[in-house]
Design an enzyme around this catalytic site. Structure first.
Site, PDB file in Angstrom:
ATOM      1  N   THR B  50       0.795  -1.306   0.071  1.00 55.06           N
ATOM      2  CA  THR B  50      -0.106   0.044  -0.038  1.00 55.06           C
ATOM      3  C   THR B  50       0.848   1.196   0.088  1.00 55.06           C
ATOM      4  O   THR B  50       1.969   1.183   0.092  1.00 55.06           O
ATOM      5  CB  THR B  50      -1.052  -0.115   1.351  1.00 55.06           C
ATOM      6  OG1 THR B  50      -0.040   0.547   2.451  1.00 55.06           O
ATOM      7  CG2 THR B  50      -1.357  -1.263   1.726  1.00 55.06           C
ATOM      8  N   CYS B  51       0.189   2.219  -0.191  1.00 50.98           N
ATOM      9  CA  CYS B  51       1.212   3.676   0.127  1.00 50.98           C
ATOM     10  C   CYS B  51       2.019   3.756   1.256  1.00 50.98           C
ATOM     11  O   CYS B  51       2.941   4.387   1.385  1.00 50.98           O
ATOM     12  CB  CYS B  51       0.476   4.827  -0.353  1.00 50.98           C
ATOM     13  SG  CYS B  51      -0.952   5.308   0.689  1.00 50.98           S
ATOM     14  N   ASN B  52       1.542   3.239   2.354  1.00 51.45           N
ATOM     15  CA  ASN B  52       2.032   3.465   3.488  1.00 51.45           C
ATOM     16  C   ASN B  52       2.994   2.294   3.977  1.00 51.45           C
ATOM     17  O   ASN B  52       3.862   2.471   4.876  1.00 51.45           O
ATOM     18  CB  ASN B  52       1.126   3.413   4.542  1.00 51.45           C
ATOM     19  CG  ASN B  52       0.509   5.004   4.833  1.00 51.45           C
ATOM     20  OD1 ASN B  52       1.439   5.882   4.253  1.00 51.45           O
ATOM     21  ND2 ASN B  52      -0.690   5.366   5.240  1.00 51.45           N
ATOM     22  N   GLU B 118      -8.113   3.915  11.045  1.00 51.78           N
ATOM     23  CA  GLU B 118      -8.886   4.235   9.899  1.00 51.78           C
ATOM     24  C   GLU B 118      -9.235   2.786   9.120  1.00 51.78           C
ATOM     25  O   GLU B 118      -8.620   1.835   9.337  1.00 51.78           O
ATOM     26  CB  GLU B 118      -7.601   4.765   8.957  1.00 51.78           C
ATOM     27  CG  GLU B 118      -6.385   4.261   8.756  1.00 51.78           C
ATOM     28  CD  GLU B 118      -6.260   3.267   7.619  1.00 51.78           C
ATOM     29  OE1 GLU B 118      -7.128   3.410   6.864  1.00 51.78           O
ATOM     30  OE2 GLU B 118      -5.093   2.501   7.274  1.00 51.78           O
ATOM     31  N   GLY B 193     -16.687  31.632  -0.948  1.00 54.15           N
ATOM     32  CA  GLY B 193     -15.220  31.552  -0.961  1.00 54.15           C
ATOM     33  C   GLY B 193     -14.515  30.025  -1.558  1.00 54.15           C
ATOM     34  O   GLY B 193     -15.663  29.254  -1.769  1.00 54.15           O
TER      35      GLY B 193
END
Lengths: 280, 434
Positions: B50-52, B118, B193
């Site tokens: 994974t990315c981590n 998570e 905004g």
């Protein structure tokens, strides 16, 4: 035997009230994640079992008296608690919001406590009043009261939740209170239900007067006037909401005012004023 | 003896520059799993990329050296990704047996994640496992291990609250909105905004049912540009905030140096919208909304600090819960490890029993053939031989099981010794079987 059953019912209502309140109180804390569901379960099943026992008690009491028991405070308050629990269980069935029990169960418990303390055997009722009119009239009125008490519970839940949101309590996302919109909406529905039941109860009551001969009837009875005032408070509440959009906090406050009116009508009139509706 | 080993790197120990060099694409995963089994004597393998984190779980035979599987995995990674062995040793961690089990349980339960609790990691581990299984990488031991890891992850999610409570500003805003409105369906959000945070929050709100997005900006072109992302309605405002009448949720993040929304005008707007609830989120610094707006009935104002306090409280809660979750992981890992080891020694015990039984049976038959005993006497002799077998095996078996239960690392040697001395042929495949 019947006394023991009543005592048992009283104790179960006491513990159900305590556990209901407890589950609301510890709702914020997360150190004990298994404890909370357990407490919630005990509270809910206590309520259900308590209701079953109370139903049994009223049925036995009815048999013992030989007529619908609605003469003495004992009869009346026990029936009041029964109606509150019934309405609560119906709401839970429809919405799965058990938290309401933290507010209405203590009221039901106090009613049973009063009932238990006044328990007596002597309860004569004039023959002419022993009929289905009595059952229909009182059942409708008590279910209306119970619906108003549920509305009161939702009003309190609304005010508590609103305060948490406004004060930005950090743990506000972990409590068990429903959203403001939900409390407001359900409180309103309970009010409507209460008004419908109360209207029906009053109509049945006034029709009934046509058939009573041996009991003197006067229209300016304290209970009648007080009930009509209560009715007016709730009808005004619905009207103002419909036409001016009063809801939320104001609706919650008026649910509390309505609750006070119900208490005055139910208890106050009997204690301080003379009425033919008086319980002995 | 079979050993469960793992080598890996994660955001805890290595920078992105290293992790990206070690990452596997899906095709690479399948290829690597095959290569591991064919050229590296690895019996089973699962690669999580994974990315981590990049982690390699393997089952290998370590009869000769306990260190052998580790070396093998380092060698494989070094060759496959052309990374120096030194760098690998510096930036990665290596676990075996109980430690591997514990590590996988922690990863799957999201205790090792950057944001504890998570939810994505569970799905990522499942995907990695599925790829490996369909490529023939995972076998009996890893099947058991990963199944257990998923159930431990599930247990932690249900018994602790590490996965509850919003831990980002945008999610906290959504959660708060749910505490105000009975439903987000049919609700309208207005973004005033521009800004990444307000767009992200609006996106989450839309995902949770909000049906209408008004994008207000000083310049119409910018409003159009942002509105395209949400199929929103662009709106150019001057000083008139009348468009707020329709807004149930307001997210303001302009760079105006003054209060854009003041109490008095908003009170009028609230009247016009019949005091329906309005949730105002001010994520601008300096603030866009006058703090007194929060005192208007049915208007609820949260600024960036308020939202961050909610997030901080939730994060703190998750940390506390993580400690409890760690206990569950340790307990489950130990239990699983013991079960696995019992499974490893049970074929040897079975073989030992069989051999003894066979000898006893053969000798019994030989003996009975030579003598003439009554049925009753025959039965007595038979039960005596049974008792002898049982008693002879009692201590060795008990001690072997004891060694396993105590986590005695020598039990492998015991098994080996038993097999050699009694010439047992315990089936290794059976050892890993269920």
């Amino acid at each position: 035997m019947i006394n023991f059953l009543f005592l048992l019912t009283l104790l179960i209502y006491l513990s159900a009230s305590i556990f209901q309140t407890l589950s609301l109180a510890i709702g914020n804390r997360t150190e004990t994640p298994l404890l909370r569901p357990t407490i919630e379960h005990i509270a809910f099943w206590g309520t259900t079992i308590g209701f079953a026992l109370l139903t049994l008690f009223i049925a036995l009491w009815w048999l013992q008296q030989g007529h619908f028991p609605m003469t003495h405070w004992t009869d009346s308050t026990a029936f009041f608690a029964w109606a509150i629990t019934l309405i609560y269980l119906i709401i839970v069935r429809l919405t799965h919001l058990r938290t309401l029990g933290s507010f209405v169960m203590p009221v039901a418990f106090i009613a049973i406590l009063i009932s238990y303390s006044f328990a007596t055997d002597t309860a004569a009722l004039p023959e002419s009043l022993q009929n289905y009119w009595l059952i229909a009239h009182t059942t409708l009125i008590f279910l209306a009261y119970a619906a108003f008490i549920a509305a009161f519970g939702f009003g309190l839940m609304y005010l508590m939740a609103e305060r948490r949101i406004r004060e930005k309590t950090h743990t506000l996302l972990q409590n068990l209170l429903p959203s403001l919109g939900t409390s407001d909406e359900l409180g309103y529905r309970c009010t409507i239900l209460g008004v419908i039941l109360l209207t029906m109860g009053v109509i049945v009551g006034s029709l009934w007067t046509q058939y009573i001969q041996d009991v003197p009837w006067k229209w300016l009875d304290a209970k009648v006037i007080s009930t009509l005032m209560t009715w007016f408070i709730y009808v005004a509440q619905i009207g103002i909401r419909q036409f001016w959009g009063w809801h939320g906090r104001r609706a919650a406050y008026s649910a509390i005012i309505g609750f006070v009116a119900v208490l005055c009508t139910y208890v106050g009139v009997d204690l301080f004023l003379d009425s033919m509706h008086t319980y002995r | 003896m079979n050993q469960i080993v793992s080598i890996g790197t994660s955001h805890h120990v290595a920078p992105i520059e290293f992790r990206e060099r070690l990452a596997f694409s899906e095709e690479q995963l399948i290829e690597s799993l095959q290569r591991l089994r064919e050229s590296y004597q690895v019996q089973e393998a699962v690669i999580l990329s994974t990315c981590n984190r990049v982690e390699l779980y393997a089952v290998a035979n370590s009869r000769r050296h306990a260190e052998a599987p580790a070396k093998m995995l380092v060698e494989f990674l070094s060759r496959y990704h052309r990374i120096g062995v030194e760098a690998l040793k510096k930036w990665s961690y290596f676990h075996h047996d109980l430690e591997t089990i514990r590590h996988l349980f922690r990863v799957t339960a999201s205790l090792d994640s950057m944001i504890v609790g998570e939810p994505q990691i569970l799905g990522q581990v499942k995907a990695a496992y599925d790829i490996s299984r369909s490529a023939g990488g995972a076998g009996t031991i890893l099947n058991r291990l990963f199944a257990k890891a998923f159930s431990v992850g599930k247990r932690i999610r249900s018994e602790t609250t590490i996965a509850t409570g919003a831990v980002s500003i945008s999610y906290a805003a959504v959660e708060l909105a749910k505490r105000i409105f009975n439903t987000l369906e049919e609700k309208t959000v207005a973004i005033i905004g521009a800004g990444e945070m307000s767009e992200l929050t609006a996106k989450h709100l839309v995902a949770n049912g909000v049906s209408k997005v008004i994008v207000a900006n000083r310049t119409y072109e910018r409003a159009v540009k942002i509105a395209q992302k949400f199929k929103g309605i662009p709106f150019a405002y001057e000083d008139d905030l009348g468009f707020l009448v329709d807004a149930d949720i307001v997210i303001s993040s302009t760079d105006a140096p003054y209060y854009l929304i003041k109490r008095k005008p908003l009170a009028d707007i609230m009247k016009k919208r019949k005091h329906r609830y309005m949730f105002l989120i001010d994520i601008a610094v300096p603030r866009d909304i006058e703090p007194d707006v929060g005192k208007i009935d049915h208007a609820f104002l949260y600024n960036i600090d308020d939202l961050e306090a909610v997030v901080a409280a939730n994060l703190k809660d998750r940390q506390q819960e993580a400690t409890r979750a760690e206990h569950i992981v340790s307990e489950e890992a130990k239990r699983f490890h013991a079960q696995l080891q019992i499974l490893e020694v049970s074929p040897t015990i079975k073989a030992l029993h069989q051999q003894f039984q066979q000898v006893a049976e053969t000798e019994l038959q030989a003996c009975l053939g030579k003598t003439e005993l009554s049925n009753k006497q025959e039965a007595a002799v038979a039960s005596m031989t049974q008792a002898i077998v049982k008693k002879l095996l009692h201590h060795p078996v008990k001690n072997l099981r004891q060694a396993v239960n105590d986590g005695d690392a020598d039990h492998g040697q015991y098994v080996h010794a038993l097999q050699e001395m009694f010439a047992l042929e315990a089936n290794e495949d059976e050892a890993s079987g269920v």
